[in-house]
Design an enzyme around this catalytic site. Structure first.
Site, PDB file in Angstrom:
ATOM      1  N   LYS A  34       0.814  -1.224   0.000  1.00 25.00           N
ATOM      2  CA  LYS A  34       0.000   0.000   0.000  1.00 25.00           C
ATOM      3  C   LYS A  34       0.849   1.277   0.000  1.00 25.00           C
ATOM      4  O   LYS A  34       0.390   2.317  -0.487  1.00 25.00           O
ATOM      5  CB  LYS A  34      -0.974  -0.011   1.188  1.00 25.00           C
ATOM      6  N   GLU A  69      -1.844   8.003   7.862  1.00 21.00           N
ATOM      7  CA  GLU A  69      -2.671   8.708   6.875  1.00 21.00           C
ATOM      8  C   GLU A  69      -3.735   9.543   7.576  1.00 21.00           C
ATOM      9  O   GLU A  69      -4.250   9.144   8.635  1.00 21.00           O
ATOM     10  CB  GLU A  69      -3.341   7.649   5.983  1.00 21.00           C
ATOM     11  N   HIS A 105     -15.848  -4.989   6.587  1.00 20.42           N
ATOM     12  CA  HIS A 105     -15.122  -5.017   5.315  1.00 20.42           C
ATOM     13  C   HIS A 105     -15.614  -6.091   4.358  1.00 20.42           C
ATOM     14  O   HIS A 105     -14.965  -6.380   3.360  1.00 20.42           O
ATOM     15  CB  HIS A 105     -13.612  -5.110   5.549  1.00 20.42           C
ATOM     16  N   ARG A 113      -7.862  -7.856  -9.700  1.00 17.72           N
ATOM     17  CA  ARG A 113      -8.626  -9.073 -10.018  1.00 17.72           C
ATOM     18  C   ARG A 113     -10.009  -8.688 -10.539  1.00 17.72           C
ATOM     19  O   ARG A 113     -10.381  -7.522 -10.497  1.00 17.72           O
ATOM     20  CB  ARG A 113      -8.814  -9.874  -8.716  1.00 17.72           C
TER      21      ARG A 113
HETATM   22  C1  MV4 Z   1      -9.686   4.803   5.241  1.00 23.97           C
HETATM   23  C2  MV4 Z   1     -10.864   5.243   5.876  1.00 23.97           C
HETATM   24  C3  MV4 Z   1     -10.916   6.544   6.313  1.00 23.97           C
HETATM   25  N1  MV4 Z   1      -9.832   7.357   6.147  1.00 23.97           N
HETATM   26  N2  MV4 Z   1      -8.661   5.642   5.091  1.00 23.97           N
HETATM   27  C4  MV4 Z   1     -10.959   0.240   4.768  1.00 23.97           C
HETATM   28  C5  MV4 Z   1     -10.546  -0.724   3.733  1.00 23.97           C
HETATM   29  C6  MV4 Z   1      -9.247  -0.246   3.238  1.00 23.97           C
HETATM   30  N3  MV4 Z   1      -9.200  -0.374   1.828  1.00 23.97           N
HETATM   31  C7  MV4 Z   1      -9.160   1.193   3.666  1.00 23.97           C
HETATM   32  N4  MV4 Z   1     -10.289   1.441   4.484  1.00 23.97           N
HETATM   33  C8  MV4 Z   1     -10.541   2.667   4.949  1.00 23.97           C
HETATM   34  N5  MV4 Z   1      -9.541   3.561   4.795  1.00 23.97           N
HETATM   35  C9  MV4 Z   1      -8.743   6.880   5.553  1.00 23.97           C
HETATM   36  N6  MV4 Z   1      -7.678   7.691   5.412  1.00 23.97           N
HETATM   37  C10 MV4 Z   1     -11.909   4.340   6.034  1.00 23.97           C
HETATM   38  C11 MV4 Z   1     -11.734   3.035   5.586  1.00 23.97           C
HETATM   39  C12 MV4 Z   1     -12.852   2.169   5.831  1.00 23.97           C
HETATM   40  C13 MV4 Z   1     -13.628   1.668   4.780  1.00 23.97           C
HETATM   41  C14 MV4 Z   1     -13.355   1.956   3.471  1.00 23.97           C
HETATM   42  C15 MV4 Z   1     -14.132   1.460   2.447  1.00 23.97           C
HETATM   43  C16 MV4 Z   1     -15.218   0.651   2.738  1.00 23.97           C
HETATM   44  C17 MV4 Z   1     -15.504   0.354   4.025  1.00 23.97           C
HETATM   45  C18 MV4 Z   1     -14.726   0.848   5.062  1.00 23.97           C
HETATM   46  C19 MV4 Z   1     -15.045   0.538   6.383  1.00 23.97           C
HETATM   47  C20 MV4 Z   1     -14.285   1.019   7.389  1.00 23.97           C
HETATM   48  C21 MV4 Z   1     -13.191   1.831   7.126  1.00 23.97           C
END
Ligand code: MV4
Length: 444
Positions: free
Chosen positions: A116, A200, A235, A292
């Protein structure tokens, strides 16, 4: 074109890939574990080989067995589907060394996106918007504190090898940063064998919006618009739709262009998904890229009329992209409900024999499933039993159509989350299109 493809997967996605193979005149070779000897994907494929016991580490994840099966059966390519080995760059490298075409990007591109920190760096270099971050992996505690203060609280600590939500820590105050930082590194090491983390800026209550892309081996890249995937629990996505109710044509073009820029920067090939967070001010930020075909790809197929798996196979066979960006049009609205074998109250898995099964149909309804009446849902694999996908002219009509489809759906022998879907479809925020990543936690 390929003569024969081995499908290194099971369930509905294996069936989906077999269907694409049939329509392309390609022989499909299924693999299965002892638990899956009567599975639908085994029945539908042109051939099937048992590759081991029920536990996936000894079957669907068994690299040696898969590669020797390809060689013995004289197949040219492997389709990994999603999950299992789909994003395992060591597996892709093994295929490359053996002269087997892996249907997906090259191992080096997959490796970049799997880390990442590297993924964010290439996004930033390609001028794709990202949230403020540490700019590199952080190991020193004092530096972690300085970076967090510079970014401003709250911050998220994320694992470099994480993704899909695993290995994140939310930190609200300066006082709790160092202890969270230590815990995050220890958890990352335990979960991924890699303690690398970065810091972040936290984005409060965003939407999860992802762009489907397609890239050939001649530098042509197009996007197929977005999917709104905010409705998830721990998730695991539950319901997805296309288009996203929050986007207009202008924002769609900007997000699509950003996704294309990223793909061109890394010379991405095949189909892929660029994930963004979209905040309440309609600002979007790159989150990660999935290399994917995704579970929710059908909603994009329904609104664009493009067969993503068919195109994916053609791209792997070095065909040139024939679809032009200007000819990609989104028509109507599509919703997918993931029907899981789980207790609707406890969310615990509910495996067992499917005694009765009636699937919905009729206008605008599609069902992708790997089960049938009389088959068994095994406790060894994920609980997805069917995806119910609808398409209609407008979002309200798609919602009504999905309610009708769920009403027709009948299953006996296992419990499912259909009641949860029925509750979501009646939710006023959902009906208004007001969904963010906290949607499910608000009422369920
Ligand atoms: C975040 C966020 C808020 N702020 N990054 C969750 C999965 C991973 N791909 C990154 N995720 C998140 N990153 C920042 N800077 C909130 C999430 C997140 C989330 C993102 C997409 C779909 C569902 C989620 C559930 C909880 C947190």
């Amino acid at each position: 074109m390929f003569n024969k493809i081995l499908i290194a997967n099971r369930g509905e996605i294996a069936v989906r890939i077999i269907r694409a193979c049939k329509e392309l005149g390609i022989q499909s070779l299924a693999v299965y574990s002892d638990a899956d000897k009567d599975a639908l994907h085994v029945r539908l494929a042109d051939g099937a080989v048992c590759i081991g016991p029920a536990r996936s580490t000894e079957s669907y994840l068994n690299v040696t067995s898969l590669i020797s099966t390809v060689q013995v059966a004289d197949a040219e390519a492997i389709h990994p589907g999603y999950g299992f080995l789909a994003e395992n760059s060591a597996f892709v490298e093994a295929c490359e060394k053996c002269g087997i075409k892996f249907i997906g990007p090259t191992s080096d591109v997959m490796k970049i996106m799997g880390n990442k920190v590297h993924a964010k760096r290439v996004a930033e270099e390609a001028k794709v918007p990202v949230l403020a971050w540490s700019e590199h992996a952080v190991t020193d505690e004092k530096e972690a504190l300085e970076i967090a203060c510079r970014i401003g609280f709250p911050v998220l600590i994320k694992a470099s090898s994480g993704g899909g939500g695993k290995g994140m820590k939310l930190v609200h105050t300066k006082g709790s940063l160092v202890s969270s930082f230590r815990t995050a590194r220890m958890e990352a090491l335990a979960a991924f064998g890699d303690d690398e983390v970065f810091i972040e800026q936290y984005c409060e209550s965003p939407r999860h919006v992802e762009i489907q892309i397609m890239a050939d081996q001649f530098g042509n890249v197009i996007h197929l618009g977005e999917r709104e995937c905010s409705i998830q629990r721990r998730h695991q996505k539950i319901l997805e739709e296309a288009p996203c109710p929050a986007l207009d044509g202008r924002l769609r073009n900007r997000m699509g262009d950003a996704a294309i820029k990223l793909c061109k920067a890394i010379r991405y090939t095949g189909v892929g998904t660029v994930e963004f967070l979209l905040d309440s001010n309609n600002k979007f930020y790159f989150m990660e890229m999935n290399t994917r075909v995704q579970v929710e790809h059908p909603v994009t197929e329904m609104v664009t009329g493009i067969d993503i798996v068919r195109e994916q196979i053609k791209l792997a066979a070095k065909r040139r992209l024939r679809i032009k960006q200007r000819s990609v049009q989104m028509r109507g609205h599509s919703i997918e409900c993931r029907v899981n074998a789980e207790d609707p109250d406890t969310f615990l898995p509910s495996p067992g024999k499917i005694e009765e099964l009636i699937l919905p149909g009729g206008p605008g309804v599609r069902v992708d499933t790997g089960v049938y009446q009389g088959s068994t849902v095994s406790p060894y694999y994920d609980s997805l039993v069917a995806k119910i996908i609808v398409h209609a002219d407008t979002r309200p009509e798609a919602i009504t159509r999905m309610e009708r489809a769920l009403d027709e759906f009948h299953i006996k022998g296992i419990k499912t989350n259909v009641p949860l879907h029925q509750k979501i479809l009646k939710d006023h925020d959902f009906i208004a299109g007001n969904t963010d990543i906290n949607f499910i936690s608000r009422y369920s």
